[in-house]
Scaffold this motif. Structure first.
Motif, PDB file in Angstrom:
ATOM      1  N   PHE A 131       0.768   3.476  -3.361  1.00 51.99           N
ATOM      2  CA  PHE A 131       0.112   4.774  -3.187  1.00 51.99           C
ATOM      3  C   PHE A 131       1.087   5.906  -3.492  1.00 51.99           C
ATOM      4  O   PHE A 131       0.759   6.866  -4.201  1.00 51.99           O
ATOM      5  CB  PHE A 131      -0.412   4.902  -1.760  1.00 51.99           C
ATOM      6  CG  PHE A 131      -1.330   6.077  -1.534  1.00 51.99           C
ATOM      7  CD1 PHE A 131      -2.707   5.912  -1.595  1.00 51.99           C
ATOM      8  CD2 PHE A 131      -0.827   7.339  -1.261  1.00 51.99           C
ATOM      9  CE1 PHE A 131      -3.555   6.991  -1.387  1.00 51.99           C
ATOM     10  CE2 PHE A 131      -1.663   8.426  -1.060  1.00 51.99           C
ATOM     11  CZ  PHE A 131      -3.038   8.247  -1.111  1.00 51.99           C
ATOM     12  N   TYR A 182      -6.574  -3.580   3.629  1.00 50.42           N
ATOM     13  CA  TYR A 182      -5.915  -2.445   2.987  1.00 50.42           C
ATOM     14  C   TYR A 182      -6.564  -1.093   3.275  1.00 50.42           C
ATOM     15  O   TYR A 182      -5.873  -0.063   3.229  1.00 50.42           O
ATOM     16  CB  TYR A 182      -5.877  -2.662   1.468  1.00 50.42           C
ATOM     17  CG  TYR A 182      -4.801  -3.603   0.978  1.00 50.42           C
ATOM     18  CD1 TYR A 182      -4.184  -4.511   1.842  1.00 50.42           C
ATOM     19  CD2 TYR A 182      -4.403  -3.618  -0.356  1.00 50.42           C
ATOM     20  CE1 TYR A 182      -3.222  -5.383   1.390  1.00 50.42           C
ATOM     21  CE2 TYR A 182      -3.434  -4.496  -0.815  1.00 50.42           C
ATOM     22  CZ  TYR A 182      -2.847  -5.379   0.057  1.00 50.42           C
ATOM     23  OH  TYR A 182      -1.892  -6.245  -0.394  1.00 50.42           O
ATOM     24  N   ILE A 183      -7.871  -1.061   3.528  1.00 53.84           N
ATOM     25  CA  ILE A 183      -8.539   0.235   3.704  1.00 53.84           C
ATOM     26  C   ILE A 183      -7.904   1.059   4.821  1.00 53.84           C
ATOM     27  O   ILE A 183      -7.572   2.235   4.624  1.00 53.84           O
ATOM     28  CB  ILE A 183     -10.056   0.036   3.925  1.00 53.84           C
ATOM     29  CG1 ILE A 183     -10.717  -0.394   2.604  1.00 53.84           C
ATOM     30  CG2 ILE A 183     -10.700   1.322   4.442  1.00 53.84           C
ATOM     31  CD1 ILE A 183     -12.171  -0.808   2.747  1.00 53.84           C
ATOM     32  N   ALA A 223      -1.708   5.874   4.917  1.00 55.08           N
ATOM     33  CA  ALA A 223      -0.887   6.487   3.868  1.00 55.08           C
ATOM     34  C   ALA A 223      -1.327   7.919   3.611  1.00 55.08           C
ATOM     35  O   ALA A 223      -0.494   8.824   3.423  1.00 55.08           O
ATOM     36  CB  ALA A 223      -0.970   5.660   2.585  1.00 55.08           C
ATOM     37  N   ILE A 224      -2.635   8.155   3.602  1.00 57.68           N
ATOM     38  CA  ILE A 224      -3.146   9.518   3.403  1.00 57.68           C
ATOM     39  C   ILE A 224      -2.785  10.401   4.594  1.00 57.68           C
ATOM     40  O   ILE A 224      -2.348  11.545   4.419  1.00 57.68           O
ATOM     41  CB  ILE A 224      -4.669   9.482   3.196  1.00 57.68           C
ATOM     42  CG1 ILE A 224      -5.011   8.760   1.878  1.00 57.68           C
ATOM     43  CG2 ILE A 224      -5.257  10.891   3.204  1.00 57.68           C
ATOM     44  CD1 ILE A 224      -6.488   8.465   1.693  1.00 57.68           C
ATOM     45  N   ARG A 233       0.807   8.546  -6.750  1.00 57.24           N
ATOM     46  CA  ARG A 233       0.685   9.987  -6.511  1.00 57.24           C
ATOM     47  C   ARG A 233       1.812  10.748  -7.198  1.00 57.24           C
ATOM     48  O   ARG A 233       1.587  11.821  -7.761  1.00 57.24           O
ATOM     49  CB  ARG A 233       0.694  10.257  -5.006  1.00 57.24           C
ATOM     50  CG  ARG A 233       0.313  11.684  -4.649  1.00 57.24           C
ATOM     51  CD  ARG A 233       0.057  11.838  -3.168  1.00 57.24           C
ATOM     52  NE  ARG A 233      -0.334  13.193  -2.848  1.00 57.24           N
ATOM     53  CZ  ARG A 233      -0.563  13.635  -1.614  1.00 57.24           C
ATOM     54  NH1 ARG A 233      -0.456  12.795  -0.587  1.00 57.24           N
ATOM     55  NH2 ARG A 233      -0.900  14.894  -1.401  1.00 57.24           N
ATOM     56  N   VAL A 287       0.826  -1.208   0.000  1.00 56.52           N
ATOM     57  CA  VAL A 287       0.000   0.000   0.000  1.00 56.52           C
ATOM     58  C   VAL A 287       0.858   1.255   0.000  1.00 56.52           C
ATOM     59  O   VAL A 287       0.640   2.168  -0.810  1.00 56.52           O
ATOM     60  CB  VAL A 287      -0.960   0.002   1.201  1.00 56.52           C
ATOM     61  CG1 VAL A 287      -1.639   1.359   1.349  1.00 56.52           C
ATOM     62  CG2 VAL A 287      -2.013  -1.088   1.036  1.00 56.52           C
ATOM     63  N   ASP A 288       1.840   1.338   0.873  1.00 58.58           N
ATOM     64  CA  ASP A 288       2.676   2.540   0.958  1.00 58.58           C
ATOM     65  C   ASP A 288       3.412   2.783  -0.357  1.00 58.58           C
ATOM     66  O   ASP A 288       3.375   3.887  -0.919  1.00 58.58           O
ATOM     67  CB  ASP A 288       3.677   2.407   2.109  1.00 58.58           C
ATOM     68  CG  ASP A 288       4.380   3.729   2.446  1.00 58.58           C
ATOM     69  OD1 ASP A 288       4.328   4.667   1.627  1.00 58.58           O
ATOM     70  OD2 ASP A 288       4.999   3.810   3.514  1.00 58.58           O
ATOM     71  N   VAL A 314      -4.533   2.364   3.612  1.00 57.03           N
ATOM     72  CA  VAL A 314      -4.652   3.513   2.710  1.00 57.03           C
ATOM     73  C   VAL A 314      -4.907   4.786   3.516  1.00 57.03           C
ATOM     74  O   VAL A 314      -4.324   5.853   3.222  1.00 57.03           O
ATOM     75  CB  VAL A 314      -5.785   3.283   1.688  1.00 57.03           C
ATOM     76  CG1 VAL A 314      -6.073   4.559   0.890  1.00 57.03           C
ATOM     77  CG2 VAL A 314      -5.423   2.141   0.738  1.00 57.03           C
TER      78      VAL A 314
END
Length: 350
Positions: free
Chosen positions: A263, A331-332, A338-339, A267, A259-260, A335
């Motif tokens: 993401f 994963y949610i 990460a945000i 971006r 994920v990291d 994420v």
């Protein structure tokens, strides 16, 4: 002997090996540290570094050599098949050599990528035909397209492991917790034949982690991080080729890194950055700068793996939670983290 007793004997045998293998890996790591200090092979901090003091590098060679040696013994003793040996040790050795050369004299990106895809072929070719995927009541046969996707997955995993090896101990902790968690899950689901390789890798990494744990006394370097990425991804594919739904717990347990890195890459791609250039914009890097130390972030990754991702992977393997649902549930929150920690953001904007 009951299945439970047989499982216990197998696990007891494997876990008795951990101290011996870890001791060999630790001794090699200590030797490489002394050698690096003597030869002045130091990772000197720059504007893109997450460390502040010159630190010996190349320590990952210790667990690479230890893994290759003991995997060779296991193959010689008939504990692993030739296909598993080639797709694990062979591919890992190739990636480690490419990383070692790149650590000491830069290799052009296109040649590195060629070496990575060659390693992917070494992983996939011995495993045979791509497995039929059973999903939502359908049998999906992807054939050679599935093999191509698997190759891209392998190359991405080994590269994301390079990206995520940016603070003390994080890459080793991720590998250690993932492998031990999978060994546990294999044990409770009677997949004994799949236990040896993750336990072996965990043992090798454990010896190195003693000197890599924050504050690190040696770094693993590209040879070590790329090796871990391709071997972990290879182990997940070996399991999936045996039984397709075994891919899900691997994807869940490697979720923090997947994920990291993904993401952050997306971006930066959207913003038009040169994604092959070094940067410090991963969530874990922003988090370590926010707290001012590496230790809380590295320990945090271990806690997420053990207390969040492992229970979900267990539900997938034992309680028939659909694998895709398990990945989404896992994963949610990752994420959202990460945000929260601005993964992929411009460093000067945070």
């Amino acid at each position: 002997m009951s299945v439970f007793q047989e499982n216990r004997v197998v696990m007891d045998f494997y876990f008795l090996l951990i101290p011996l293998i870890a001791a060999v890996s630790y001794s090699l790591t200590l030797f490489l540290r002394h050698y690096a200090l003597k030869q002045n092979l130091l990772d000197v901090p720059n504007a893109r570094s997450s460390h502040s003091a010159p630190t010996p590098r190349g320590g990952g060679v210790a667990f690479v050599l230890t893994y290759l040696f003991f995997m060779s013994l296991a193959f010689w003793a008939g504990k692993v098949s030739g296909a598993v040996f080639l797709s694990s040790a062979g591919a890992g050795a190739l990636v480690a050599v490419v990383g070692f050369i790149d650590d000491h004299s830069h290799i052009a990106a296109r040649w590195r990528l060629l070496g990575h895809f060659a390693a992917a072929v070494l992983v996939i070719a011995p495993l045979g035909r791509f497995p039929v995927i059973h999903w939502a009541g359908f049998d999906l046969d992807f054939g050679w397209i599935g093999c191509a996707v698997a190759a891209v997955y392998l190359v991405w995993m080994l590269n994301l492991y390079n990206f995520m090896d940016g603070i003390d101990g994080i890459a080793a902790v991720q590998a250690l917790t993932t492998c031990l968690a999978m060994a546990f899950l294999y044990s409770v689901t009677q997949h004994n034949e799949l236990i040896l390789a993750p336990v072996l890798l965990a043992s090798c990494v454990a010896g190195f982690l003693i000197l890599n744990f924050p504050p690190a006394k040696i770094f693993m370097g590209d040879a070590g991080s790329g090796f871990l990425g391709v071997v972990l991804a290879g182990l997940s594919l070996q399991a999936a080729f045996k039984q397709s739904d075994l891919i899900w717990p691997w994807l869940i347990l490697m979720g923090v890194f997947i994920v990291d890195a993904t993401f952050t890459l997306l971006r930066r791609l959207i913003r038009g950055d040169k994604v092959y250039e070094a940067h410090r914009s991963h969530a874990y890097q922003f988090a370590s700068r926010r707290v001012g130390r590496h230790l809380p972030v590295t320990v945090g990754v271990a806690l997420i793996n053990i207390f969040w991702l492992l229970p979900i992977a267990f539900c997938v393997m034992r309680l028939e939670l659909p694998g895709l649902i398990g990945v989404l549930v896992a994963y949610i929150p990752l994420v959202l983290i990460a945000i929260k920690y601005h993964a992929g953001a411009l460093e000067e904007a945070v």
